[in-house]
Each structure stands twice: as structure tokens, then as C-alpha cells.
Scaffold this motif. Sequence first.
Motif, PDB file in Angstrom:
ATOM      1  N   HIS A  22       0.905 -16.070 -17.057  1.00  0.00           N
ATOM      2  CA  HIS A  22       0.168 -15.173 -16.174  1.00  0.00           C
ATOM      3  C   HIS A  22       0.569 -13.714 -16.336  1.00  0.00           C
ATOM      4  CE1 HIS A  22      -2.018 -18.405 -14.308  1.00  0.00           C
ATOM      5  NE2 HIS A  22      -0.883 -19.060 -14.178  1.00  0.00           N
ATOM      6  N   GLN A  23       1.420 -13.427 -17.335  1.00  0.00           N
ATOM      7  CA  GLN A  23       1.761 -12.037 -17.626  1.00  0.00           C
ATOM      8  C   GLN A  23       0.636 -11.406 -18.441  1.00  0.00           C
ATOM      9  OE1 GLN A  23       4.557  -9.992 -17.059  1.00  0.00           O
ATOM     10  NE2 GLN A  23       4.922 -11.514 -15.467  1.00  0.00           N
ATOM     11  N   PRO A  24       0.204 -10.168 -18.114  1.00  0.00           N
ATOM     12  CA  PRO A  24      -0.796  -9.499 -18.947  1.00  0.00           C
ATOM     13  C   PRO A  24      -0.285  -9.356 -20.383  1.00  0.00           C
ATOM     14  CG  PRO A  24      -0.470  -8.321 -16.889  1.00  0.00           C
ATOM     15  CD  PRO A  24       0.598  -9.362 -16.966  1.00  0.00           C
ATOM     16  N   HIS A  25      -1.137  -9.670 -21.329  1.00  0.00           N
ATOM     17  CA  HIS A  25      -0.722  -9.660 -22.729  1.00  0.00           C
ATOM     18  C   HIS A  25      -1.812  -8.986 -23.552  1.00  0.00           C
ATOM     19  CE1 HIS A  25       1.032 -10.915 -26.461  1.00  0.00           C
ATOM     20  NE2 HIS A  25      -0.008 -11.653 -26.782  1.00  0.00           N
ATOM     21  N   PRO A  26      -1.529  -7.825 -24.179  1.00  0.00           N
ATOM     22  CA  PRO A  26      -2.580  -7.126 -24.928  1.00  0.00           C
ATOM     23  C   PRO A  26      -3.023  -7.914 -26.163  1.00  0.00           C
ATOM     24  CG  PRO A  26      -0.454  -6.063 -25.256  1.00  0.00           C
ATOM     25  CD  PRO A  26      -0.240  -7.120 -24.223  1.00  0.00           C
ATOM     26  N   VAL A  27      -4.331  -7.862 -26.430  1.00  0.00           N
ATOM     27  CA  VAL A  27      -4.894  -8.515 -27.618  1.00  0.00           C
ATOM     28  C   VAL A  27      -5.357  -7.414 -28.566  1.00  0.00           C
ATOM     29  CG1 VAL A  27      -6.692 -10.073 -28.465  1.00  0.00           C
ATOM     30  CG2 VAL A  27      -5.661 -10.471 -26.222  1.00  0.00           C
ATOM     31  N   THR A  28      -4.802  -7.360 -29.772  1.00  0.00           N
ATOM     32  CA  THR A  28      -5.152  -6.288 -30.712  1.00  0.00           C
ATOM     33  C   THR A  28      -6.102  -6.823 -31.794  1.00  0.00           C
ATOM     34  OG1 THR A  28      -3.217  -6.775 -32.052  1.00  0.00           O
ATOM     35  CG2 THR A  28      -2.963  -5.101 -30.343  1.00  0.00           C
ATOM     36  N   PRO A  29      -6.906  -5.912 -32.387  1.00  0.00           N
ATOM     37  CA  PRO A  29      -7.902  -6.366 -33.358  1.00  0.00           C
ATOM     38  C   PRO A  29      -7.405  -6.403 -34.797  1.00  0.00           C
ATOM     39  CG  PRO A  29      -8.246  -4.051 -32.916  1.00  0.00           C
ATOM     40  CD  PRO A  29      -7.045  -4.474 -32.103  1.00  0.00           C
ATOM     41  N   TRP A  30      -6.153  -6.042 -35.032  1.00  0.00           N
ATOM     42  CA  TRP A  30      -5.739  -5.757 -36.415  1.00  0.00           C
ATOM     43  C   TRP A  30      -5.744  -6.978 -37.316  1.00  0.00           C
ATOM     44  CZ3 TRP A  30      -6.978  -1.193 -36.712  1.00  0.00           C
ATOM     45  CH2 TRP A  30      -6.722  -0.285 -35.692  1.00  0.00           C
ATOM     46  N   ARG A  31      -5.484  -8.165 -36.756  1.00  0.00           N
ATOM     47  CA  ARG A  31      -5.504  -9.366 -37.597  1.00  0.00           C
ATOM     48  C   ARG A  31      -6.933  -9.628 -38.101  1.00  0.00           C
ATOM     49  NH1 ARG A  31      -2.449 -14.874 -35.968  1.00  0.00           N
ATOM     50  NH2 ARG A  31      -3.789 -14.730 -34.171  1.00  0.00           N
ATOM     51  N   ALA A  32      -7.907  -9.464 -37.206  1.00  0.00           N
ATOM     52  CA  ALA A  32      -9.307  -9.666 -37.608  1.00  0.00           C
ATOM     53  C   ALA A  32      -9.723  -8.615 -38.627  1.00  0.00           C
ATOM     54  CB  ALA A  32     -10.210  -9.604 -36.378  1.00  0.00           C
ATOM     55  N   VAL A  33      -9.272  -7.358 -38.429  1.00  0.00           N
ATOM     56  CA  VAL A  33      -9.607  -6.286 -39.374  1.00  0.00           C
ATOM     57  C   VAL A  33      -9.030  -6.616 -40.755  1.00  0.00           C
ATOM     58  CG1 VAL A  33      -9.151  -3.855 -39.937  1.00  0.00           C
ATOM     59  CG2 VAL A  33      -9.869  -4.480 -37.630  1.00  0.00           C
ATOM     60  N   ALA A  34      -7.764  -7.082 -40.775  1.00  0.00           N
ATOM     61  CA  ALA A  34      -7.133  -7.436 -42.061  1.00  0.00           C
ATOM     62  C   ALA A  34      -7.892  -8.576 -42.742  1.00  0.00           C
ATOM     63  CB  ALA A  34      -5.673  -7.832 -41.824  1.00  0.00           C
ATOM     64  N   LEU A  35      -8.370  -9.527 -41.948  1.00  0.00           N
ATOM     65  CA  LEU A  35      -9.116 -10.667 -42.505  1.00  0.00           C
ATOM     66  C   LEU A  35     -10.419 -10.197 -43.157  1.00  0.00           C
ATOM     67  CD1 LEU A  35      -8.503 -13.745 -42.338  1.00  0.00           C
ATOM     68  CD2 LEU A  35     -10.171 -13.853 -40.489  1.00  0.00           C
ATOM     69  N   VAL A  36     -11.135  -9.307 -42.480  1.00  0.00           N
ATOM     70  CA  VAL A  36     -12.402  -8.803 -43.023  1.00  0.00           C
ATOM     71  C   VAL A  36     -12.147  -7.948 -44.262  1.00  0.00           C
ATOM     72  CG1 VAL A  36     -14.435  -7.398 -42.516  1.00  0.00           C
ATOM     73  CG2 VAL A  36     -13.520  -8.899 -40.773  1.00  0.00           C
ATOM     74  N   LEU A  37     -11.069  -7.129 -44.219  1.00  0.00           N
ATOM     75  CA  LEU A  37     -10.720  -6.330 -45.395  1.00  0.00           C
ATOM     76  C   LEU A  37     -10.413  -7.247 -46.575  1.00  0.00           C
ATOM     77  CD1 LEU A  37     -10.038  -3.582 -46.687  1.00  0.00           C
ATOM     78  CD2 LEU A  37      -7.713  -3.840 -45.844  1.00  0.00           C
ATOM     79  N   GLY A  38      -9.671  -8.327 -46.304  1.00  0.00           N
ATOM     80  CA  GLY A  38      -9.362  -9.302 -47.346  1.00  0.00           C
ATOM     81  C   GLY A  38     -10.637  -9.905 -47.936  1.00  0.00           C
ATOM     82  N   GLY A  39     -11.589 -10.240 -47.070  1.00  0.00           N
ATOM     83  CA  GLY A  39     -12.859 -10.802 -47.543  1.00  0.00           C
ATOM     84  C   GLY A  39     -13.584  -9.828 -48.458  1.00  0.00           C
ATOM     85  N   SER A  40     -13.610  -8.547 -48.082  1.00  0.00           N
ATOM     86  CA  SER A  40     -14.280  -7.529 -48.909  1.00  0.00           C
ATOM     87  C   SER A  40     -13.586  -7.395 -50.262  1.00  0.00           C
ATOM     88  CB  SER A  40     -14.272  -6.175 -48.195  1.00  0.00           C
ATOM     89  OG  SER A  40     -14.985  -6.257 -46.995  1.00  0.00           O
ATOM     90  N   LEU A  41     -12.245  -7.383 -50.254  1.00  0.00           N
ATOM     91  CA  LEU A  41     -11.499  -7.248 -51.511  1.00  0.00           C
ATOM     92  C   LEU A  41     -11.738  -8.453 -52.422  1.00  0.00           C
ATOM     93  CD1 LEU A  41      -8.126  -5.838 -50.120  1.00  0.00           C
ATOM     94  CD2 LEU A  41      -9.757  -4.617 -51.564  1.00  0.00           C
ATOM     95  N   VAL A  42     -11.745  -9.640 -51.839  1.00  0.00           N
ATOM     96  CA  VAL A  42     -11.961 -10.866 -52.639  1.00  0.00           C
ATOM     97  C   VAL A  42     -13.351 -10.851 -53.266  1.00  0.00           C
ATOM     98  CG1 VAL A  42     -12.300 -13.366 -52.442  1.00  0.00           C
ATOM     99  CG2 VAL A  42     -10.292 -12.309 -51.420  1.00  0.00           C
ATOM    100  N   LEU A  43     -14.359 -10.443 -52.480  1.00  0.00           N
ATOM    101  CA  LEU A  43     -15.728 -10.402 -53.020  1.00  0.00           C
ATOM    102  C   LEU A  43     -15.835  -9.400 -54.161  1.00  0.00           C
ATOM    103  CD1 LEU A  43     -18.009 -10.674 -49.861  1.00  0.00           C
ATOM    104  CD2 LEU A  43     -17.750 -12.331 -51.703  1.00  0.00           C
ATOM    105  N   SER A  44     -15.196  -8.228 -54.017  1.00  0.00           N
ATOM    106  CA  SER A  44     -15.239  -7.223 -55.082  1.00  0.00           C
ATOM    107  C   SER A  44     -14.536  -7.734 -56.337  1.00  0.00           C
ATOM    108  CB  SER A  44     -14.569  -5.929 -54.620  1.00  0.00           C
ATOM    109  OG  SER A  44     -15.414  -5.244 -53.759  1.00  0.00           O
ATOM    110  N   ALA A  45     -13.361  -8.345 -56.143  1.00  0.00           N
ATOM    111  CA  ALA A  45     -12.605  -8.853 -57.300  1.00  0.00           C
ATOM    112  C   ALA A  45     -13.383  -9.959 -58.002  1.00  0.00           C
ATOM    113  CB  ALA A  45     -11.241  -9.371 -56.829  1.00  0.00           C
ATOM    114  N   THR A  46     -14.031 -10.833 -57.224  1.00  0.00           N
ATOM    115  CA  THR A  46     -14.808 -11.925 -57.824  1.00  0.00           C
ATOM    116  C   THR A  46     -15.985 -11.372 -58.618  1.00  0.00           C
ATOM    117  OG1 THR A  46     -14.249 -13.198 -55.858  1.00  0.00           O
ATOM    118  CG2 THR A  46     -15.899 -14.133 -57.306  1.00  0.00           C
ATOM    119  N   SER A  47     -16.652 -10.372 -58.038  1.00  0.00           N
ATOM    120  CA  SER A  47     -17.794  -9.764 -58.725  1.00  0.00           C
ATOM    121  C   SER A  47     -17.347  -9.108 -60.035  1.00  0.00           C
ATOM    122  CB  SER A  47     -18.444  -8.728 -57.803  1.00  0.00           C
ATOM    123  OG  SER A  47     -19.373  -7.955 -58.502  1.00  0.00           O
ATOM    124  N   LEU A  48     -16.229  -8.376 -59.966  1.00  0.00           N
ATOM    125  CA  LEU A  48     -15.714  -7.709 -61.171  1.00  0.00           C
ATOM    126  C   LEU A  48     -15.387  -8.743 -62.246  1.00  0.00           C
ATOM    127  CD1 LEU A  48     -15.233  -4.739 -61.777  1.00  0.00           C
ATOM    128  CD2 LEU A  48     -12.858  -5.017 -61.090  1.00  0.00           C
TER     129      LEU A  48
END
Lengths: 264, 241
Positions: free
Chosen positions: B7-33
Motif C-alpha cells: 500500500h506504499q505509493p510506488h512510481p511507475v516509470t516508462p523507461w523499460r517500455a521505451v528501451a523495448l521499443v528502441l530495441g525493436g526499431s534497432l532489430v528491424l533496421s539491422a534485419t533489413s540491412l
Amino acid sequence: MARSVRSRVPDRFGVTAFGVTAFGVTAFGVSVALAAASIAVPALIHHPLTRGDGELRRYLDVFVDSNLPAWWSTGVLLVAALGHATAGVASRIARIPGAWCWWVGAAVLAVLSLDEHTQLYERTGVLGDEIAALTGWPYPVAVAGSVAGLGVTATLAVLATRVRAATRWLLVAGVATVAGCAAAAALAQDLLLSGGVLDVVAVLAYHAGWLGGNVGALLLLTAARSAVSVIPEGAGIRLRYHTATPPPAVAPHLVGPQRNGVPA
Amino acid sequence: MTAPAPHQPHPVTPWRAVALVLGGSLVLSATSLTVVLLPQLFGALHREWRTYLDVLGEANLPTWWSSALLVTAALAHGLTGAAGRLARAPGAAGWFVSAGVLTALSVDDHTQLHERSGRIGRALVTYDSFPFYWLLPGVVGGLAVAAALVLLALRVQGATRWLLVTGTAVLLGCALGLELVQGMLMADGHEATAFTLTYHVEELGENIGALLLLAAAATAVSVTRHGSELDVHYTAHRSYL
């Protein structure tokens, strides 16, 4: 922490706060408008751009890929996928078993969105032919698709047992509409391409199938929305996940007289 | 690190999701190359794989990803605008404008609207032989996008402001600047490796720009976990006091 009285009131179908009903109705209206424009523009406007291979006709025709209706239906499926992912996060935070079912729903909707954009199903046919030629195993894509379809159906059945009634029926209606309309649109497409029926009938059936697919995706989005209450609280918003069995309400006569929220 | 009490307030940050999406973009670029520069790795089905994975293609996996990223960013801006409006923050309407701009960019990305508009324009009016005629409306559109996002950036503070400015610069710089470089390479007949690398950098840059704009919306709100519930508050309002 003290909560406002408003936060204790569960919203019905998850639509009391934040204008989500307006969003759903607006999205449905856009789908209808796009289907109508696809039929009406070439029928009513006589110009090289709106007839035959004219650029405007190709941009508005729901039968054509990579155009405005394709963007819209791809986007509706994607937003539904994001809605399911959000419901999964809310479910996990609430420590309710079965969050993974929402993740599966999100993944399936994302794949459907990808399919809408890239004609994945048609493309896998080429890969399937190659695998069949190499292995001698007929219909590999159909078999893999059937197994995946059974897995998804089982997952959604598990999810349907773990959510409240409104969410359950929206899920069932959404899945039935998406599956039925996809089959109807594919059949209409085959008939249209083969010239087996009157063009007008096939065109109307295809448009109805496309529109129904959008309606199904919107029902699935509303299902995810109905699983989470979005409640304005002061200057912020509170998100609360609903389970199949709501917490027992305490009858006022059992609480007894209170003063400032404390038993007297 | 110990887990917070239920029941303690606990902040939720977006950085893990941002890193996941960045990873997806990098993988797609590398695969295309890889599929473009090393076709031998993909055997007899190389042409089919390239059609489906090359970031230069249309109606394939990378174009779905970039269009989806823009739609997600537009949705995030719209929801942030709603949170700002609920908090009665001045200028929160700017998020709705940026949501509209991102939606238009997604439509353009998905449907090649700027290229089609050139064909429609050619059917209605007469052009001279200028080959980059679409650049003029493109620059006007780009300026409108930049103006909308910079006006929003003036209304917010902290990380949100810098993510908006950087995201706009990266997105438009890659979309307009690198496309111009590609045109010059094509004009000079350099369509081999340099051209391939340039269009991959362009597509990856556009995705990173969209991701930065998505992150800007995510940092404009604070998300706090209270037991089994989530509280969302708009926090990006700039105070002039």
C-alpha cells in the motif's frame, strides 16, 4: 489514504469517465464514413481521379491496400491491442491471476493489425508452398494457423471466465464479429475476383465485411476498457481493474452510525 | 532492492517500455540491412524476405512498425492532453494538436500521402520538370509540424520539453534532410551501399524521433501505484512564477 465518494462508484461498462463512449461512437462513425466514401466517391463523382485506376479512388477504396481505409483498420486493431496490453498491466498490478490472457489478446490483435497492413496471410502462402515442397507435408500454414487459432480461442475462453460479465460478453461479441467478418470479407473477395456473383452484391458484402471487422476490433477495445475503471480524482485519474467477483459491499446498516468516516 | 509494501505509493516509470521499443526499431533496421546487403543468407526465398523486411519497401513489417509507433505516440499525446485538461493546465490543448500532427504523419507514412498528392496535383495542374516538386509542400508541412510541437514545448518543462524538441528535430531532420541526401545520391547514380545506409539511417531516425515524442508524453504524467490501483497526474505544466 482517504478516497472521494466518487472513486467508490464503479462505472458500468467502463464508460462513465473520460468520454470513452464518445471515442467508440466517433471511431464507429469514421468507419461508416470511410466505407460510405469508398462506395459513393466513384459512384457519384465522374472524374478520371475517382474512376478506374484514378488516384482518389485507389486512396479511398477499402478493397485496395496501403490507403486511408487500410490505415484506419490497421490503427483500430493496433489501438485495441494497446487497450488489451493496458488491461494486462492493470491486472498484473492488481495481482489478479490471468494477466497473461490479456497479453495474448494484445499479441493476437497486433498480429491482425500487421496482417491488415502487410497481407501477412497471403504472403505466408508463398512460404507455405516452399515448406510443402521441401518437406512433402501439405498445408503447413493452414495447420499452423489452426493450432494457433485453437490456442487463442482457449486463452480467450480462460480470460472470459476471469472477468466481469460486461467484459466477458464484449470479448465474445468482439471475437465472433472479427472472425465472422474476416471470413465473409475473404469469401466476398474471392467471389469478386472470380466474377461469380453480381459485382454490386460482392462489393456491398466486402464493404460490410470490412466495416464488421472494424466493429469487432472496437468491441474488443471496449472489452479491455470495461475491465478497467478510469475515475477522475481531483486533478488526476485513478485506474482500477475489475475482477469477475467484485469485492463485497458493506451494507450501511451493518456499519452503524459514523462520524467523519469513523464508527461513533 | 526490496519490493515496496503493497500500500506504499510506488512510481511507475516508462523507461523499460521505451528501451523495448528502441530495441525493436534497432532489430528491424539491422534485419533489413542484412537482407539487403547479404542476400545469400536468405536462400531461394530472398526476394520474398526482402519484400517483407526492407525498410525501403511498402506495406511490410518495418512500415507497419513505424506507422504503429506514430499512432501510439499520437494516442499517448491525446491521453496526456486529456490528463492535462483534467488538471486544468494552461496549454494542455497543445497535446491534442500534436496528437493530430502525429496522426497525419502516420497516415502519410502508411499511405504514401505526399507521393500520391503529387500525382493528384499533376492531374489537376501542370508542373514544370522540377523533380523534387513534393519538397515544397513537404517543407510547408514540416514547418507546420515543427511549429505545433515547438509551441507545445514552450508550455511544458523539464525532460518533457527537451524530449519534444529533440524528437521533432530528429524526426523532421531524418524525414526531410536525409531524403534530400538520397535524392542527390540517386541523381549521381550512387545507389549501392551509400544509398542503402542512408535510407536505413533515415528510417531508424524517424522511428527514434517518434519514440522520443512518445517518451515526451510519458514523462508529462506521473504514474503512481497505490496498492492495486494506478494514479495518473499531469506534471509537465510549466510554472511562470
